[in-house]
Design a protein around this motif. Structure first.
Motif, PDB file in Angstrom:
ATOM      1  N   HIS A   1       0.833  -1.212   0.000  1.00  0.00           N
ATOM      2  CA  HIS A   1       0.000   0.000   0.000  1.00  0.00           C
ATOM      3  C   HIS A   1       0.873   1.270   0.000  1.00  0.00           C
ATOM      4  O   HIS A   1       0.799   2.090  -0.914  1.00  0.00           O
ATOM      5  CB  HIS A   1      -0.928  -0.058   1.228  1.00  0.00           C
ATOM      6  CG  HIS A   1      -1.877   1.088   1.325  1.00  0.00           C
ATOM      7  ND1 HIS A   1      -2.449   1.475   2.509  1.00  0.00           N
ATOM      8  CD2 HIS A   1      -2.360   1.951   0.401  1.00  0.00           C
ATOM      9  CE1 HIS A   1      -3.246   2.513   2.300  1.00  0.00           C
ATOM     10  NE2 HIS A   1      -3.204   2.823   1.034  1.00  0.00           N
TER      11      HIS A   1
ATOM     12  N   HIS B   1       1.215   4.710  -2.669  1.00  0.00           N
ATOM     13  CA  HIS B   1       1.328   6.094  -2.193  1.00  0.00           C
ATOM     14  C   HIS B   1       2.664   6.736  -2.556  1.00  0.00           C
ATOM     15  O   HIS B   1       2.704   7.837  -3.106  1.00  0.00           O
ATOM     16  CB  HIS B   1       1.136   6.147  -0.674  1.00  0.00           C
ATOM     17  CG  HIS B   1      -0.301   6.152  -0.276  1.00  0.00           C
ATOM     18  ND1 HIS B   1      -0.976   7.281   0.106  1.00  0.00           N
ATOM     19  CD2 HIS B   1      -1.208   5.138  -0.226  1.00  0.00           C
ATOM     20  CE1 HIS B   1      -2.243   6.981   0.386  1.00  0.00           C
ATOM     21  NE2 HIS B   1      -2.398   5.683   0.200  1.00  0.00           N
TER      22      HIS B   1
ATOM     23  N   HIS C   1      -4.226   1.328  -6.454  1.00  0.00           N
ATOM     24  CA  HIS C   1      -4.442   1.876  -5.114  1.00  0.00           C
ATOM     25  C   HIS C   1      -5.802   1.458  -4.563  1.00  0.00           C
ATOM     26  O   HIS C   1      -5.920   1.062  -3.406  1.00  0.00           O
ATOM     27  CB  HIS C   1      -4.309   3.403  -5.104  1.00  0.00           C
ATOM     28  CG  HIS C   1      -4.585   3.971  -3.753  1.00  0.00           C
ATOM     29  ND1 HIS C   1      -5.770   4.612  -3.452  1.00  0.00           N
ATOM     30  CD2 HIS C   1      -3.882   3.910  -2.584  1.00  0.00           C
ATOM     31  CE1 HIS C   1      -5.760   4.942  -2.170  1.00  0.00           C
ATOM     32  NE2 HIS C   1      -4.633   4.538  -1.620  1.00  0.00           N
TER      33      HIS C   1
ATOM     34  N   ASN D   1      -6.340  -0.504  -1.118  1.00  0.00           N
ATOM     35  CA  ASN D   1      -6.741   0.471  -0.095  1.00  0.00           C
ATOM     36  C   ASN D   1      -8.168   0.259   0.399  1.00  0.00           C
ATOM     37  O   ASN D   1      -8.439   0.276   1.597  1.00  0.00           O
ATOM     38  CB  ASN D   1      -6.616   1.894  -0.667  1.00  0.00           C
ATOM     39  CG  ASN D   1      -6.998   2.957   0.340  1.00  0.00           C
ATOM     40  OD1 ASN D   1      -6.199   3.346   1.178  1.00  0.00           O
ATOM     41  ND2 ASN D   1      -8.240   3.419   0.280  1.00  0.00           N
TER      42      ASN D   1
ATOM     43  N   ILE E   1      -6.427   9.014  -0.419  1.00  0.00           N
ATOM     44  CA  ILE E   1      -6.723   8.600   0.969  1.00  0.00           C
ATOM     45  C   ILE E   1      -5.792   7.478   1.357  1.00  0.00           C
ATOM     46  O   ILE E   1      -5.378   6.694   0.496  1.00  0.00           O
ATOM     47  CB  ILE E   1      -8.198   8.152   1.131  1.00  0.00           C
ATOM     48  CG1 ILE E   1      -8.561   7.874   2.588  1.00  0.00           C
ATOM     49  CG2 ILE E   1      -8.504   6.937   0.263  1.00  0.00           C
ATOM     50  CD1 ILE E   1      -8.729   9.075   3.451  1.00  0.00           C
TER      51      ILE E   1
HETATM   52 FE   FE2 Z   1      -4.289   4.681   0.538  1.00  0.00          FE
END
Ligand code: FE2
Length: 666
Positions: A367, A372, A547, A551, A666
């Protein structure tokens, strides 16, 4: 005199309007206008959010083809400086031609800002000296405000920013997103504090007591997890369609440190491991990146993290069943191979240690690192090297939306000392950096391109693998879209090679994202349109689909703590009789981990779905039509996924394009 009819659009975001005076000057190939004050405003000269203001700029003679506009915002009398977020400016020339100037950037100061006309231009398309001059000036300014920083040696570089307010306004959260984000953190944290869970260092009396904190926020999948978390088939399923579908690979030879024998395992028939490996029915998950990483104490207790090896067997009814688990990498007497034939308790504990290891592998390697941090590298290198008028900027800008701010927030509040994630995981900050550094070696270019990744991991034929099925479809749709847009601008490979801005973007990612390690396979330059299309597809896929896949299910699969313990308070049992509640996280750690996962998988406010481009950076017919067709294809895929999901026991929704964002937010 000749008249230019000017229309100024302000975005609809809350607080996008301004009370300040706005002046606009037109610059053309044959001259320029005076700087004229925007007059068509509402009461007291206010330019409201969502407004469309018209006015006329008159010139003695035509100023030729319009190249750019200059915008300057000045304080109105005593009023304090007040930022403005214009969307675009349209100008109709006396010759009857309409020009559109995309802006979509906060103007906060009283300096002169220049914006180019919407037709995309590569560096060698510039014919006018003013265009060349402004292009260079824009990039010089961007290099000053978007600087690289080293968060830790051996991992991708980041934006230099001590806090979110030191980021340039153009990459800030919108007012709505900022407020909702803060509200979520506040309310959830306060709820848990009020109920006395935060800081409660006691162990759970019974696994079922976890229900007391599980009551208010449930999802259909988190309920399913609570019911089925002990089952082997569900344990196996999560390696394909849970939050970390990136570790499992087909096993063709057993590793030296995991010598499982035919005598140990029952393969639901008479076949041997060797035969089943040849048939492609044996799979391995190896958490070697977690081996002996630096651990921490929580509430005065040493924490434990294993680096397991898990062997799985695809059985005739297409389920993936775990058949052997070794919790540490080095074979030893106190590091047995756990088997489903062990006592129910020992086997369950072994699986829980794997799930806790998976939490670390997933959060840090899959992740954080592979979505990110990479998305941040893509964003910073784009902003530093590619001007607004370049087709790549227009194509990728919305795929970088909010990524810098969310990552700065993550470094401040999530993975910092005492951050929500680091405070509740087994490893300390050094341990996290160790995991990230080791995982860098697995972050190859091919592993970021799902068709290559699936082939390399030998997962092409695995049944019920929805991450792969939906991901491959999405990859193809994104690839077709990117191909259509870029082949409109790049007519031959030579143009790709000659585009110095594009090549600098690629080199920046090579140097700052992959630390100049050619062995990763990430290109340091691009030679062909084919290579460019694949690369840009990878960027969009990583920022959106990948993502979302790693996520959005964090709360679904992590809320019921026994399925995803963020740490373990005792080592794995070497003798029977250790109680499970002494091993799993205590009450406070459970609740904090749950809150973190809830926050991380909140449906974002101010949502922009994959393929939506609310900022109109392109104004040429071909790319605009390509966007419409892209959206149509994504909707078709979404409908197909929804139909498929109705027949699944556990719907796989994370790669539904209408549910995923364009960028890492996020
Ligand atoms: Fe994330």
């Amino acid at each position: 005199m000749v008249d230019y009819k000017v229309t100024v659009f302000t975005t609809e975001q809350i607080s996008a309007g301004t009370f300040n005076n706005v002046f606009i000057k037109l610059v053309g190939t044959d001259g320029e206008s005076e700087s004229e004050k925007l007059k068509d405003t509402s009461f007291l000269g206010h330019i409201p959010a969502g407004s469309v203001c018209n006015f006329t700029i008159s010139c003695p003679v035509s100023i030729g083809e319009l190249l750019l506009i200059e915008i300057q915002k000045q304080n109105f009398l005593w009023l304090i400086r007040n930022a403005w977020l214009p969307a675009k400016v349209k100008v109709q020339s006396p010759e009857g031609k309409t020009y559109t100037f995309p802006i979509y950037r906060w103007i906060t100061d009283d300096k002169v800002h220049r914006f180019r006309e919407g037709k995309a231009l590569r560096v060698f398309d510039e014919t006018h000296h003013l265009g060349k001059f402004n292009r260079k000036k824009e990039l010089r300014m961007r290099e000053e405000v978007y600087c690289w920083d080293v968060y830790a040696e051996g991992i991708p570089h980041t934006i230099k920013a001590d806090n979110t307010s030191s980021l340039p306004p153009e990459v800030h959260f919108s007012f709505t997103k900022d407020i909702v984000f803060r509200w979520n953190i506040l309310t959830r944290g306060v709820q848990m504090r009020l109920r006395g869970y935060y800081g409660n260092k006691k162990n759970w009396n019974d696994i079922d007591d976890i229900n007391h904190v599980f009551w208010s926020k449930r999802t259909a999948i988190s309920d399913y997890v609570q019911k089925h978390w002990k089952e082997d088939a569900f344990f196996g399923y999560q390696f394909l369609n849970g939050v970390n579908p990136m570790l499992i690979r087909r096993c063709t030879a057993l590793p030296e440190n995991f010598r499982v024998t035919d005598e140990m395992v029952s393969l639901h028939g008479q076949c041997s491991l060797e035969d089943e490996m040849k048939e492609g029915n044996i799979f391995l998950c190896n958490y070697k990146c977690l081996d002996e990483v630096e651990l921490q104490e929580i509430d005065g207790k040493k924490q434990y993290l294993m680096a397991p090896l898990v062997l799985l067997h695809k059985i005739p009814d297409n389920k993936l069943m775990p058949i052997a688990i070794r919790l540490k990498q080095t074979p030893a007497d106190d590091n047995p191979i756990f088997l489903p034939t062990d006592s129910e308790y020992d086997w369950l504990m072994a699986k829980m240690f794997v799930r806790s290891a998976n939490f670390h592998e997933h959060e840090y390697s899959v992740h954080l690192l592979r979505t990110h941090l990479l998305a941040e590298v893509f964003a910073v290198s784009l902003l530093r090297n590619v001007p607004m008028v370049h087709p790549l900027y227009k194509l990728l800008k919305l795929h970088t939306r909010y990524t810098l701010q969310i990552n700065v927030l993550a470094r401040l509040h999530l993975i910092s000392e005492g951050g929500v994630l680091s405070e509740n995981s087994a490893c300390n900050r050094e341990g996290m950096i160790t995991i990230l550094k080791r995982s860098m070696s697995t972050m190859t270019y091919s592993s970021l391109c799902i068709p290559d990744d699936i082939a390399e991991r030998g997962l092409g034929a695995v049944p019920n693998f929805y991450y792969r099925d939906d991901g491959l479809r999405l990859w193809d749709i994104i690839h077709s879209f990117v191909q259509r847009v870029l082949s409109y601008y790049y007519k031959n490979d030579d143009e790709v090679q000659r585009d110095t801005e594009l090549q600098k973007w690629i080199l920046d990612i090579f140097e700052h994202g992959f630390l100049s390690q050619a062995g990763t396979g990430i290109p340091e330059k691009l030679s062909t349109i084919h290579e460019l299309v694949k690369y840009v597809t990878m960027v969009i896929f990583t920022c959106s689909a990948q993502h979302a896949a790693v996520n959005d299910g964090q709360y679904d699969y992590g809320a019921w703590m026994p399925n995803t313990p963020t740490t373990m308070q005792l080592p794995p049992p070497t003798t029977k009789g250790t109680t499970m509640v002494e091993t799993i996280p205590n009450i406070s750690t459970t609740v904090k981990g749950m809150v973190a996962m809830w926050l991380l998988s909140q449906p974002p406010s101010d949502f922009v779905a994959l393929g939506d481009y609310p900022e109109e950076h392109f104004n040429e017919k071909d790319p605009c039509e390509a966007i419409k067709d892209f959206q149509h294809e994504l909707k078709k895929l979404s409908a197909e996924i929804r139909v498929r999901n109705t027949s699944l026991e556990i719907p796989y929704t994370y790669m539904d394009p209408t549910e995923m964002e364009n960028s890492v937010t996020i």
